[in-house]
Design a protein around this motif. Sequence first.
Motif, PDB file in Angstrom:
ATOM      1  N   LEU A  85     111.843   3.507  66.491  1.00 59.14           N
ATOM      2  CA  LEU A  85     112.390   4.824  66.863  1.00 59.14           C
ATOM      3  C   LEU A  85     113.165   4.797  68.172  1.00 59.14           C
ATOM      4  O   LEU A  85     114.024   5.640  68.410  1.00 59.14           O
ATOM      5  CB  LEU A  85     111.262   5.850  66.979  1.00 59.14           C
ATOM      6  CG  LEU A  85     110.551   6.234  65.694  1.00 59.14           C
ATOM      7  CD1 LEU A  85     109.404   7.199  65.989  1.00 59.14           C
ATOM      8  CD2 LEU A  85     111.520   6.887  64.716  1.00 59.14           C
ATOM      9  N   GLN A  86     112.820   3.835  69.022  1.00 58.15           N
ATOM     10  CA  GLN A  86     113.488   3.789  70.323  1.00 58.15           C
ATOM     11  C   GLN A  86     114.818   3.065  70.197  1.00 58.15           C
ATOM     12  O   GLN A  86     114.857   1.849  70.061  1.00 58.15           O
ATOM     13  CB  GLN A  86     112.589   3.106  71.352  1.00 58.15           C
ATOM     14  CG  GLN A  86     111.549   4.069  71.894  1.00 58.15           C
ATOM     15  CD  GLN A  86     110.514   3.412  72.763  1.00 58.15           C
ATOM     16  OE1 GLN A  86     110.206   2.235  72.580  1.00 58.15           O
ATOM     17  NE2 GLN A  86     109.961   4.156  73.700  1.00 58.15           N
ATOM     18  N   ARG A 275     119.008  12.839  68.115  1.00 57.19           N
ATOM     19  CA  ARG A 275     119.044  13.677  69.318  1.00 57.19           C
ATOM     20  C   ARG A 275     118.089  14.857  69.243  1.00 57.19           C
ATOM     21  O   ARG A 275     117.420  15.189  70.202  1.00 57.19           O
ATOM     22  CB  ARG A 275     120.470  14.173  69.571  1.00 57.19           C
ATOM     23  CG  ARG A 275     121.457  13.085  69.951  1.00 57.19           C
ATOM     24  CD  ARG A 275     121.027  12.323  71.203  1.00 57.19           C
ATOM     25  NE  ARG A 275     122.086  11.428  71.684  1.00 57.19           N
ATOM     26  CZ  ARG A 275     121.966  10.657  72.748  1.00 57.19           C
ATOM     27  NH1 ARG A 275     120.840  10.647  73.436  1.00 57.19           N
ATOM     28  NH2 ARG A 275     122.957   9.878  73.118  1.00 57.19           N
ATOM     29  N   PHE A 276     118.075  15.532  68.093  1.00 61.12           N
ATOM     30  CA  PHE A 276     117.203  16.704  67.959  1.00 61.12           C
ATOM     31  C   PHE A 276     116.540  16.700  66.587  1.00 61.12           C
ATOM     32  O   PHE A 276     117.093  16.161  65.638  1.00 61.12           O
ATOM     33  CB  PHE A 276     118.015  18.002  68.090  1.00 61.12           C
ATOM     34  CG  PHE A 276     118.459  18.306  69.502  1.00 61.12           C
ATOM     35  CD1 PHE A 276     117.674  19.084  70.348  1.00 61.12           C
ATOM     36  CD2 PHE A 276     119.673  17.816  69.984  1.00 61.12           C
ATOM     37  CE1 PHE A 276     118.084  19.366  71.646  1.00 61.12           C
ATOM     38  CE2 PHE A 276     120.091  18.087  71.286  1.00 61.12           C
ATOM     39  CZ  PHE A 276     119.284  18.872  72.113  1.00 61.12           C
ATOM     40  N   ILE A 277     115.370  17.353  66.510  1.00 58.87           N
ATOM     41  CA  ILE A 277     114.758  17.560  65.203  1.00 58.87           C
ATOM     42  C   ILE A 277     114.508  19.058  65.000  1.00 58.87           C
ATOM     43  O   ILE A 277     114.155  19.774  65.928  1.00 58.87           O
ATOM     44  CB  ILE A 277     113.433  16.772  65.032  1.00 58.87           C
ATOM     45  CG1 ILE A 277     112.467  17.026  66.186  1.00 58.87           C
ATOM     46  CG2 ILE A 277     113.716  15.279  64.911  1.00 58.87           C
ATOM     47  CD1 ILE A 277     111.103  16.368  66.002  1.00 58.87           C
ATOM     48  N   PHE A 289     114.559  15.130  70.509  1.00 57.05           N
ATOM     49  CA  PHE A 289     113.717  14.077  69.929  1.00 57.05           C
ATOM     50  C   PHE A 289     113.250  13.112  71.009  1.00 57.05           C
ATOM     51  O   PHE A 289     114.040  12.592  71.784  1.00 57.05           O
ATOM     52  CB  PHE A 289     114.485  13.320  68.850  1.00 57.05           C
ATOM     53  CG  PHE A 289     113.680  12.212  68.240  1.00 57.05           C
ATOM     54  CD1 PHE A 289     112.617  12.505  67.396  1.00 57.05           C
ATOM     55  CD2 PHE A 289     113.966  10.885  68.517  1.00 57.05           C
ATOM     56  CE1 PHE A 289     111.855  11.488  66.841  1.00 57.05           C
ATOM     57  CE2 PHE A 289     113.209   9.863  67.956  1.00 57.05           C
ATOM     58  CZ  PHE A 289     112.152  10.169  67.117  1.00 57.05           C
ATOM     59  N   ASP A 290     111.938  12.898  71.031  1.00 54.79           N
ATOM     60  CA  ASP A 290     111.340  11.958  71.967  1.00 54.79           C
ATOM     61  C   ASP A 290     110.463  11.025  71.134  1.00 54.79           C
ATOM     62  O   ASP A 290     109.471  11.456  70.535  1.00 54.79           O
ATOM     63  CB  ASP A 290     110.506  12.756  72.989  1.00 54.79           C
ATOM     64  CG  ASP A 290     109.771  11.859  73.965  1.00 54.79           C
ATOM     65  OD1 ASP A 290     109.436  10.711  73.604  1.00 54.79           O
ATOM     66  OD2 ASP A 290     109.512  12.302  75.091  1.00 54.79           O
ATOM     67  N   GLU A 296     103.149  10.011  68.688  1.00 56.51           N
ATOM     68  CA  GLU A 296     101.849  10.622  69.008  1.00 56.51           C
ATOM     69  C   GLU A 296     101.544  11.770  68.047  1.00 56.51           C
ATOM     70  O   GLU A 296     100.399  11.953  67.633  1.00 56.51           O
ATOM     71  CB  GLU A 296     101.841  11.159  70.454  1.00 56.51           C
ATOM     72  CG  GLU A 296     101.864  10.101  71.538  1.00 56.51           C
ATOM     73  CD  GLU A 296     100.703   9.109  71.442  1.00 56.51           C
ATOM     74  OE1 GLU A 296      99.597   9.528  71.027  1.00 56.51           O
ATOM     75  OE2 GLU A 296     100.917   7.926  71.753  1.00 56.51           O
ATOM     76  N   ALA A 297     102.570  12.537  67.708  1.00 59.03           N
ATOM     77  CA  ALA A 297     102.369  13.676  66.801  1.00 59.03           C
ATOM     78  C   ALA A 297     102.093  13.195  65.384  1.00 59.03           C
ATOM     79  O   ALA A 297     101.386  13.839  64.624  1.00 59.03           O
ATOM     80  CB  ALA A 297     103.582  14.589  66.823  1.00 59.03           C
ATOM     81  N   LEU A 298     102.662  12.062  65.056  1.00 55.62           N
ATOM     82  CA  LEU A 298     102.586  11.553  63.680  1.00 55.62           C
ATOM     83  C   LEU A 298     101.250  10.872  63.392  1.00 55.62           C
ATOM     84  O   LEU A 298     100.660  11.043  62.326  1.00 55.62           O
ATOM     85  CB  LEU A 298     103.725  10.548  63.470  1.00 55.62           C
ATOM     86  CG  LEU A 298     104.194  10.301  62.055  1.00 55.62           C
ATOM     87  CD1 LEU A 298     104.728  11.583  61.444  1.00 55.62           C
ATOM     88  CD2 LEU A 298     105.298   9.244  62.054  1.00 55.62           C
TER      89      LEU A 298
END
Length: 299
Positions: A85-86, A275-277, A289-290, A296-298
């Motif tokens: 993801l990074q 960039r955004f979700i 998006f971070d 962590e959320a997943l």
Amino acid sequence: LSRLKDKLLKTRQNFSERINHLFLGKKEIDEHILEELEEILIMADLGVEATQKLIQNLTQKTSQKEINSIDQLKQDLKQEILNFLQIEAPPLDIEKAKPFVIMLVGVNGVGKTTAIAKLAKYYKDQGKRSLLIAADTFRAAAIEQLEIWAERVGAEIYKQQPGADPAAVVFDGLQVAKKQEIDIVFVDTAGRLHTKINLMEELKKIKKVIEKSIPLAPHEIWLVLDATTGQNVISQVKMFHEALGVTGLILTKLDGTAKGGIVVSTCYTFKIPLRFIGIGEHLPDLHPFDAQEFVEALL
Ligand code: GDP
């Protein structure tokens, strides 16, 4: 983080709950666990390539005794996903130009108009003035929708009649943006897919007009994608990226899908920064998006 977790509930149920279930009560890592893990990742739409790469890395680490416990396996799984993801990209700095011009593209129905409204709201909260240019002149409803959102958000809009030449609308809109010292311009474009070739030509022309009107613009070209369409996302990125050179992605409707793994699949395949979700229908439901936070959320 807890709000993001709530919004990703469907994916979490499909993904983290199944993984937790798989690991539950197990002490040793055997082949069977990695095989089942592979299936869970595929089912959550991480994509075959990303999944295979991930399982390959975990298998290697396990056989080399770098992973010795289930706990460690879980930690490494998180880390592997995070690595996918990074994506290395310069940070988004809208201060570097005035106006900062973002061209938004994407197939109809993916949530492009809503995303533009949410973005205008996001930047308004940071004290920025936005101008929305209605360059989807193909559909009268698109212009109307954008107008309703602009009013709701308190952003400026530039529009002409339905059927007007989209490139000309963009040209005129950018003159207005310069004159009015707008901070950030969002160019809404058409997304009709039945005339794919014409559409891509139209978008290229718009891009050229932006390039000619403002030095170094468009500063960003963002492709909006609907996460609920699963692997279709991949073919859409290919199509738009080939034609335009997409610099960033927005994935919408992550609240409405159990297949949020598409985020990983997309990042892994294209290395284009997300960039955004989008995680809901309301204005605050667009989230920068971070990668760390998402993992962590997943899991
Ligand atoms: P466009 O044709 O790409 O401009 O799509 P719209 O912006 O009109 O959005 C299409 C539909 O998707 C609308 O009903 C939106 O409310 C909905 N939508 C957009 N983003 C999201 C999201 O992040 N979550 C959910 N649940 N719905 C969304």
